[in-house]
Design a protein around this motif. Structure first.
Motif, short mmCIF file in Angstrom:
data_model
loop_
_atom_site.label_atom_id
_atom_site.label_comp_id
_atom_site.label_asym_id
_atom_site.label_seq_id
_atom_site.Cartn_x
_atom_site.Cartn_y
_atom_site.Cartn_z
N MET A 1 53.77 23.86 57.13
CA MET A 1 54.28 24.03 55.79
C MET A 1 54.04 25.49 55.37
N SER A 2 55.06 26.11 54.83
CA SER A 2 54.92 27.49 54.40
C SER A 2 54.19 27.57 53.07
N LYS A 3 53.74 28.76 52.75
CA LYS A 3 53.04 28.99 51.50
C LYS A 3 53.92 28.62 50.30
N GLU A 4 55.19 28.99 50.37
CA GLU A 4 56.12 28.69 49.28
C GLU A 4 56.33 27.18 49.12
N GLN A 5 56.43 26.47 50.23
CA GLN A 5 56.58 25.00 50.17
C GLN A 5 55.34 24.36 49.57
N MET A 6 54.19 24.88 49.92
CA MET A 6 52.95 24.33 49.40
C MET A 6 52.87 24.56 47.88
N ILE A 7 53.24 25.74 47.44
CA ILE A 7 53.24 26.03 45.99
C ILE A 7 54.22 25.11 45.27
N THR A 8 55.39 24.88 45.86
CA THR A 8 56.37 23.97 45.28
C THR A 8 55.81 22.56 45.18
N ASN A 9 55.15 22.10 46.22
CA ASN A 9 54.55 20.76 46.20
C ASN A 9 53.45 20.65 45.14
N ILE A 10 52.66 21.70 45.00
CA ILE A 10 51.60 21.71 43.98
C ILE A 10 52.22 21.62 42.59
N GLU A 11 53.26 22.40 42.34
CA GLU A 11 53.91 22.38 41.03
C GLU A 11 54.54 21.03 40.74
N LYS A 12 55.18 20.42 41.74
CA LYS A 12 55.78 19.09 41.55
C LYS A 12 54.71 18.06 41.21
N LYS A 13 53.60 18.10 41.95
CA LYS A 13 52.52 17.14 41.71
C LYS A 13 51.91 17.35 40.34
N ARG A 14 51.81 18.60 39.90
CA ARG A 14 51.26 18.90 38.58
C ARG A 14 52.16 18.32 37.48
N VAL A 15 53.46 18.48 37.63
CA VAL A 15 54.41 17.92 36.66
C VAL A 15 54.33 16.39 36.66
N GLU A 16 54.26 15.79 37.84
CA GLU A 16 54.13 14.33 37.94
C GLU A 16 52.85 13.86 37.24
N LEU A 17 51.77 14.57 37.46
CA LEU A 17 50.49 14.20 36.84
C LEU A 17 50.59 14.27 35.32
N ILE A 18 51.21 15.31 34.81
CA ILE A 18 51.37 15.44 33.35
C ILE A 18 52.18 14.28 32.80
N GLU A 19 53.26 13.92 33.49
CA GLU A 19 54.11 12.80 33.04
C GLU A 19 53.34 11.48 33.08
N ILE A 20 52.61 11.25 34.16
CA ILE A 20 51.84 10.01 34.31
C ILE A 20 50.77 9.90 33.24
N THR A 21 50.05 10.99 32.98
CA THR A 21 48.98 10.93 31.98
C THR A 21 49.56 10.74 30.58
N ALA A 22 50.76 11.28 30.32
CA ALA A 22 51.39 11.07 29.01
C ALA A 22 51.74 9.60 28.81
#
Length: 55
Positions: free
Chosen positions: A1-22
């Motif tokens: 996995m490239s650095k850019e893909q990893m950053i994209t996955n981190i951002e997606k997971k962060r958004v999912e976490l925010i939605e789930i906690t809301a």
């Protein structure tokens, strides 16, 4: 996995976490699960990219 893909996955997971906690609250089982997944991604990113830069 490239650095850019990893950053994209981190951002997606962060958004999912925010939605789930809301919807379910910060201490819900699913929010804790998503938080742990995000932690794993961040730890892996740190291990692969940040520690190398510090050397």
């Amino acid at each position: 996995m490239s650095k850019e893909q990893m950053i994209t996955n981190i951002e997606k997971k962060r958004v999912e976490l925010i939605e789930i906690t809301a919807k379910n609250g910060l201490n819900s089982t699913i929010a804790i699960h998503y938080s742990q997944e995000l932690d794993k991604l961040l730890n892996e990113y740190n291990r692969l990219y940040l520690k190398k830069a510090a050397k």
